[in-house]
Design a protein around this motif. Structure first.
Motif, mmCIF file in Angstrom:
data_model
loop_
_atom_site.group_PDB
_atom_site.id
_atom_site.type_symbol
_atom_site.label_atom_id
_atom_site.label_comp_id
_atom_site.label_asym_id
_atom_site.label_seq_id
_atom_site.Cartn_x
_atom_site.Cartn_y
_atom_site.Cartn_z
ATOM 1 N N LEU A 88 0.810 -1.211 0.000
ATOM 2 C CA LEU A 88 0.000 0.000 0.000
ATOM 3 C C LEU A 88 0.849 1.269 0.000
ATOM 4 O O LEU A 88 0.328 2.362 -0.003
ATOM 5 N N LEU A 89 2.180 1.089 0.011
ATOM 6 C CA LEU A 89 3.079 2.241 0.044
ATOM 7 C C LEU A 89 3.595 2.526 -1.357
ATOM 8 O O LEU A 89 4.090 1.633 -2.033
ATOM 9 N N THR A 90 3.434 3.745 -1.828
ATOM 10 C CA THR A 90 3.994 4.118 -3.124
ATOM 11 C C THR A 90 4.965 5.267 -2.927
ATOM 12 O O THR A 90 4.922 5.985 -1.923
ATOM 13 N N TYR A 91 5.847 5.446 -3.907
ATOM 14 C CA TYR A 91 6.922 6.431 -3.779
ATOM 15 C C TYR A 91 6.845 7.485 -4.875
ATOM 16 O O TYR A 91 6.379 7.224 -5.976
ATOM 17 N N ARG A 92 7.333 8.671 -4.541
ATOM 18 C CA ARG A 92 7.387 9.755 -5.523
ATOM 19 C C ARG A 92 8.766 10.396 -5.460
ATOM 20 O O ARG A 92 9.477 10.302 -4.453
ATOM 21 N N VAL A 93 9.126 11.101 -6.539
ATOM 22 C CA VAL A 93 10.391 11.838 -6.583
ATOM 23 C C VAL A 93 10.253 13.055 -5.685
ATOM 24 O O VAL A 93 9.310 13.838 -5.841
ATOM 25 N N PRO A 94 11.158 13.244 -4.729
ATOM 26 C CA PRO A 94 11.039 14.396 -3.822
ATOM 27 C C PRO A 94 11.374 15.707 -4.520
ATOM 28 O O PRO A 94 12.126 15.732 -5.493
ATOM 29 N N LYS A 95 10.813 16.784 -4.041
ATOM 30 C CA LYS A 95 11.168 18.117 -4.532
ATOM 31 C C LYS A 95 12.554 18.472 -3.988
ATOM 32 O O LYS A 95 12.825 18.280 -2.807
ATOM 33 N N ASP A 96 13.405 18.980 -4.852
ATOM 34 C CA ASP A 96 14.764 19.342 -4.447
ATOM 35 C C ASP A 96 15.018 20.784 -4.872
ATOM 36 O O ASP A 96 14.900 21.111 -6.056
ATOM 37 N N LYS A 97 15.346 21.626 -3.918
ATOM 38 C CA LYS A 97 15.513 23.056 -4.230
ATOM 39 C C LYS A 97 16.638 23.311 -5.233
ATOM 40 O O LYS A 97 16.597 24.284 -5.986
ATOM 41 N N THR A 98 17.665 22.437 -5.251
ATOM 42 C CA THR A 98 18.753 22.637 -6.216
ATOM 43 C C THR A 98 18.437 21.971 -7.558
ATOM 44 O O THR A 98 19.268 21.956 -8.459
ATOM 45 N N GLY A 99 17.227 21.441 -7.687
ATOM 46 C CA GLY A 99 16.775 20.894 -8.969
ATOM 47 C C GLY A 99 16.942 19.392 -9.068
ATOM 48 O O GLY A 99 17.929 18.833 -8.608
ATOM 49 N N THR A 100 15.964 18.757 -9.677
ATOM 50 C CA THR A 100 16.040 17.317 -9.948
ATOM 51 C C THR A 100 16.860 17.094 -11.210
ATOM 52 O O THR A 100 16.663 17.783 -12.210
ATOM 53 N N THR A 101 17.792 16.151 -11.158
ATOM 54 C CA THR A 101 18.631 15.842 -12.323
ATOM 55 C C THR A 101 18.131 14.562 -12.962
ATOM 56 O O THR A 101 18.053 13.524 -12.309
ATOM 57 N N ARG A 102 17.777 14.643 -14.248
ATOM 58 C CA ARG A 102 17.288 13.461 -14.956
ATOM 59 C C ARG A 102 18.331 12.971 -15.955
ATOM 60 O O ARG A 102 19.213 13.717 -16.357
ATOM 61 N N ILE A 103 18.194 11.708 -16.332
ATOM 62 C CA ILE A 103 19.088 11.158 -17.349
ATOM 63 C C ILE A 103 18.941 12.009 -18.615
ATOM 64 O O ILE A 103 17.834 12.281 -19.057
ATOM 65 N N GLY A 104 20.052 12.458 -19.168
ATOM 66 C CA GLY A 104 20.023 13.347 -20.335
ATOM 67 C C GLY A 104 20.307 14.785 -19.980
ATOM 68 O O GLY A 104 20.548 15.616 -20.859
ATOM 69 N N ASP A 105 20.309 15.108 -18.666
ATOM 70 C CA ASP A 105 20.542 16.499 -18.243
ATOM 71 C C ASP A 105 22.029 16.846 -18.124
ATOM 72 O O ASP A 105 22.386 18.025 -18.104
ATOM 73 N N LEU A 106 22.897 15.833 -17.999
ATOM 74 C CA LEU A 106 24.311 16.087 -17.735
ATOM 75 C C LEU A 106 25.150 15.958 -18.998
ATOM 76 O O LEU A 106 24.778 15.254 -19.948
ATOM 77 N N ALA A 107 26.318 16.617 -18.979
ATOM 78 C CA ALA A 107 27.276 16.495 -20.078
ATOM 79 C C ALA A 107 27.851 15.078 -20.077
ATOM 80 O O ALA A 107 27.911 14.424 -19.027
ATOM 81 N N PRO A 108 28.298 14.562 -21.244
ATOM 82 C CA PRO A 108 28.797 13.183 -21.333
ATOM 83 C C PRO A 108 29.901 12.852 -20.329
ATOM 84 O O PRO A 108 29.906 11.771 -19.752
ATOM 85 N N GLN A 109 30.831 13.806 -20.082
ATOM 86 C CA GLN A 109 31.933 13.490 -19.158
ATOM 87 C C GLN A 109 31.430 13.266 -17.733
ATOM 88 O O GLN A 109 31.948 12.417 -17.004
ATOM 89 N N ASP A 110 30.385 14.017 -17.333
ATOM 90 C CA ASP A 110 29.811 13.811 -15.999
ATOM 91 C C ASP A 110 28.930 12.569 -15.965
ATOM 92 O O ASP A 110 28.886 11.864 -14.959
ATOM 93 N N MET A 111 28.230 12.287 -17.057
ATOM 94 C CA MET A 111 27.385 11.089 -17.110
ATOM 95 C C MET A 111 28.234 9.829 -17.001
ATOM 96 O O MET A 111 27.808 8.828 -16.412
ATOM 97 N N LYS A 112 29.439 9.877 -17.552
ATOM 98 C CA LYS A 112 30.352 8.734 -17.444
ATOM 99 C C LYS A 112 30.695 8.479 -15.976
ATOM 100 O O LYS A 112 30.714 7.333 -15.510
ATOM 101 N N LYS A 113 30.933 9.552 -15.226
ATOM 102 C CA LYS A 113 31.217 9.419 -13.788
ATOM 103 C C LYS A 113 29.996 8.888 -13.052
ATOM 104 O O LYS A 113 30.117 8.072 -12.129
ATOM 105 N N VAL A 114 28.814 9.357 -13.451
ATOM 106 C CA VAL A 114 27.569 8.873 -12.835
ATOM 107 C C VAL A 114 27.455 7.359 -13.026
ATOM 108 O O VAL A 114 27.108 6.626 -12.092
ATOM 109 N N CYS A 115 27.760 6.864 -14.224
ATOM 110 C CA CYS A 115 27.662 5.423 -14.506
ATOM 111 C C CYS A 115 28.650 4.627 -13.656
ATOM 112 O O CYS A 115 28.312 3.558 -13.142
ATOM 113 N N HIS A 116 29.881 5.148 -13.514
ATOM 114 C CA HIS A 116 30.862 4.470 -12.657
ATOM 115 C C HIS A 116 30.332 4.363 -11.225
ATOM 116 O O HIS A 116 30.384 3.296 -10.600
ATOM 117 N N LEU A 117 29.813 5.465 -10.724
ATOM 118 C CA LEU A 117 29.301 5.494 -9.348
ATOM 119 C C LEU A 117 28.051 4.622 -9.198
ATOM 120 O O LEU A 117 27.860 3.970 -8.169
#
Length: 620
Positions: A218-247
């Protein structure tokens, strides 16, 4: 096709107690029917094709491959260099992430020593010695405790409650009546998932006995509001996305380690596939073909056209996706499409709606490598073994990030389409549970690399993968979000790298007898520019107003900044407002990041005061 299909036997008996039985049978009916339809379809598709040969690496090879995928190949082997090169990266890891890396490094070290390799073998103590001191003062998300303590405490109560409610996760999600009232809560994206799992294990031991399994559903989840902005896949430059994938890989491994789930990657070592055509063709080959016709396309044209054809028939059709087209007709349509699709002479009017749906599912099944990828198909399947819904979502989030771009983009298009089908459930009778039951075998089971199982496990397996499919459809927005703690780790890596580069530059300038003070003064003035305190200068090189100084206030959002610029435009303002241009954060502790409309600019400025702010269109 010579892809094996698991033999469909008599349906296993339902061995579940209580009043859930009739609901189970009702929900699972679509699953077993789909299996029978797939079997019939397969009997009519006997085209010759050499499939992907998959190897499960030997001991040590798996960990070596893992370290390469995690961006840490310079710690071992012929590529081994000064471990200091990886120190910046390692210094940003959480305790559980560091433990996951350390475990793999130890295995590789032992294996290389056994093989008596001549090249450098790292000593784990040397690699991690410098990390122990700094970890004492770090919060679980890998950033300094001073900056995240409040955020972590803010979420702790909610997440502990979520984990207690979720311990009954084995009562599978798709089998819950959809009209049941749901309690919705934010999912914590600010603290490492693995660190959350550690605290939840510790805090829930005494309370686990009081947990009711039904509460988890009965519990469902939502993306929280973040004052510094929500980051979605496609929002970052390739060099940073590569680091995201490693992490993300390290975090996923750490999460599975904490929960005691084995995470085994497979690798395609020999691939012989068609290099042209539509069906049984790798996604990358299809996209290369398609980009010659439609530059920049990211989803195969045949995939787009099949979805379009289904939608032309109306999404209110009862039994959509569940009712199959005739197997012989589907085979003939495949042959016609192969011959005429790219010539533009195929008669789409001859394709009935249910035929198009069957062709779409066939396309997914006959990809030489599964849509969920060779490397991670088993990891997607293993999600069903995680104890709580929250942890299943966390794992799926990381797995979506790890998918190759072509697979992820195509999966997104599929899930968005499936959600549109579900949106018409009142008329088409295809609830999210029904759609999940029908699609799960096509994505998870009936592929050369898919699950094979004995009859006894058939029901549990079916319900498990249908549960994963259900979560993929229902939580798309969440799953395509990059967790804030990972973005923060990328920011920290970038900051440390800048500091290192700056030191190297100063040393070089000193050697060259330049005036160091002059350099520092220039560097400082370049950052400060001539913008007063509390004001940012936003650049918009492609708009009429190319630059504007904007006063930061507590309530100023990215959407407000865009609105000020677009109000200066004549004629095209409305078009641009509908999503042609975006506000970007560039430089400082991030490469480049597209901001969502609800980003509070003052909060983000405080997080990255050295950034530049630019309005531009998103690259295709």
């Amino acid at each position: 096709m010579n892809q094996e299909v698991t033999k469909v036997t008599e349906r296993p008996p339902f061995d579940r107690s209580g009043s859930q039985d009739s609901l189970d049978e009702l929900c699972m009916e679509a699953y077993w029917t789909e299996i029978e339809n797939i079997k019939k379809s397969h009997e009519n598709r006997q085209d010759d094709q050499e499939v992907v040969v998959v190897k499960e690496p030997d001991e040590g090879e798996l960990e070596e491959e893992w370290l390469k995928e995690a961006g840490l190949s310079n710690l071992f082997g012929e590529a081994a260099g000064d471990p200091q090169e990886s120190m910046v990266f390692l210094s940003t890891l959480t305790r559980t992430q560091a433990a996951a890396v350390q475990k793999r490094v130890e295995t590789v070290s032992q294996t290389l020593r056994k093989k008596n390799k001549q090249y450098q073998v790292p000593d784990v103590r040397d690699i991690f010695a410098q990390q122990t001191g700094s970890k004492e003062k770090e919060a679980p998300d890998g950033t300094e405790s001073q900056s995240v303590g409040t955020d972590e405490n803010k979420y702790r109560g909610k997440d502990d409650q979520a984990s207690h409610l979720g311990v009954g996760g084995k009562d599978l999600t798709p089998l819950v009546p959809e009209e049941a009232p749901a309690s919705e809560t934010d999912i914590n994206l600010e603290v490492s998932f693995a660190e959350q799992a550690v605290s939840q294990k510790e805090s829930s031991r005494e309370k686990i006995q009081r947990t009711k399994g039904d509460d988890a559903m009965l519990l469902t989840y939502r993306v929280p509001k973040d004052k510094t902005g929500t980051t979605r896949i496609g929002d970052l430059a390739p060099q940073d996305m590569k680091k995201v994938c490693h992490l993300a890989l390290i975090e996923l491994t750490a999460l599975y380690d904490v929960l005691g789930i084995e995470l085994k990657q497979q690798k395609a070592v020999k691939i012989k596939t068609k290099d042209s055509g539509l069906f049984c063709v790798p996604l990358t080959v299809l996209l290369e073909q398609d980009q010659k016709k439609v530059p920049g396309t990211r989803i195969p044209l045949i995939f787009q056209k099949l979805i379009s054809r289904i939608e032309e028939g109306g999404l209110e059709t009862e039994g959509l996706l569940r009712i199959p087209g005739a197997a012989v007709r589907i085979k003939n349509l495949c042959q016609e499409l192969e011959a005429k699709f790219y010539e533009g002479t195929f008669n789409w009017e001859s394709v009935k709606q249910h035929d198009a749906a069957s062709l779409l599912k066939l396309f997914i099944r006959e990809l030489p490598q599964p849509l969920l990828s060779v490397e991670y198909l088993k990891a997607f399947q293993a999600v069903q073994n995680l104890p709580t819904r929250k942890q299943q979502l966390q794992a799926l989030n990381l797995l979506v990030i790890l998918l190759p771009d072509a697979n992820r983009d195509t999966l997104k298009a599929l899930l968005e389409f499936l959600q549109r089908v579900v949106d018409n459930k009142e008329k088409n009778k295809m609830t999210v549970m029904n759609v999940a039951m029908v699609m799960a075998p096509n994505l998870f089971m009936y592929h050369t690399l898919g699950l094979k199982s004995g009859e006894q496990r058939e029901f549990v397996m079916a319900a498990g993968i249908a549960n994963i499919m259900h979560l993929l459809i229902k939580y798309q927005k969440l799953l395509w979000t990059i967790p804030k703690f990972i973005v923060n780790q990328v920011r920290k890596q970038n900051t440390e790298n800048h500091r290192k580069d700056k030191k190297a530059m100063k040393k070089l300038l000193k050697k060259m007898a330049y005036d160091r003070e002059k350099y520092e003064k220039q560097d400082k003035s370049a950052n400060d520019a001539d913008v007063p305190q509390g004001v940012i200068r936003v650049q918009a090189p492609h708009l009429s107003k190319v630059s504007m100084a904007i006063q930061l206030t507590e309530e100023l959002k990215a959407s407000d900044v865009l609105a000020r610029f677009l109000s200066q435009e004549s004629g095209v303002a409305q078009t641009l407002k509908n999503g042609e241009v975006f506000l970007y954060e560039i430089g400082g502790n991030i490469g480049e990041r597209c901001l969502d409309d609800d980003t509070y600019m003052k909060d983000l400025y405080q997080l990255n005061p050295s950034a530049e702010w630019v309005i531009k269109s998103k690259p295709s």
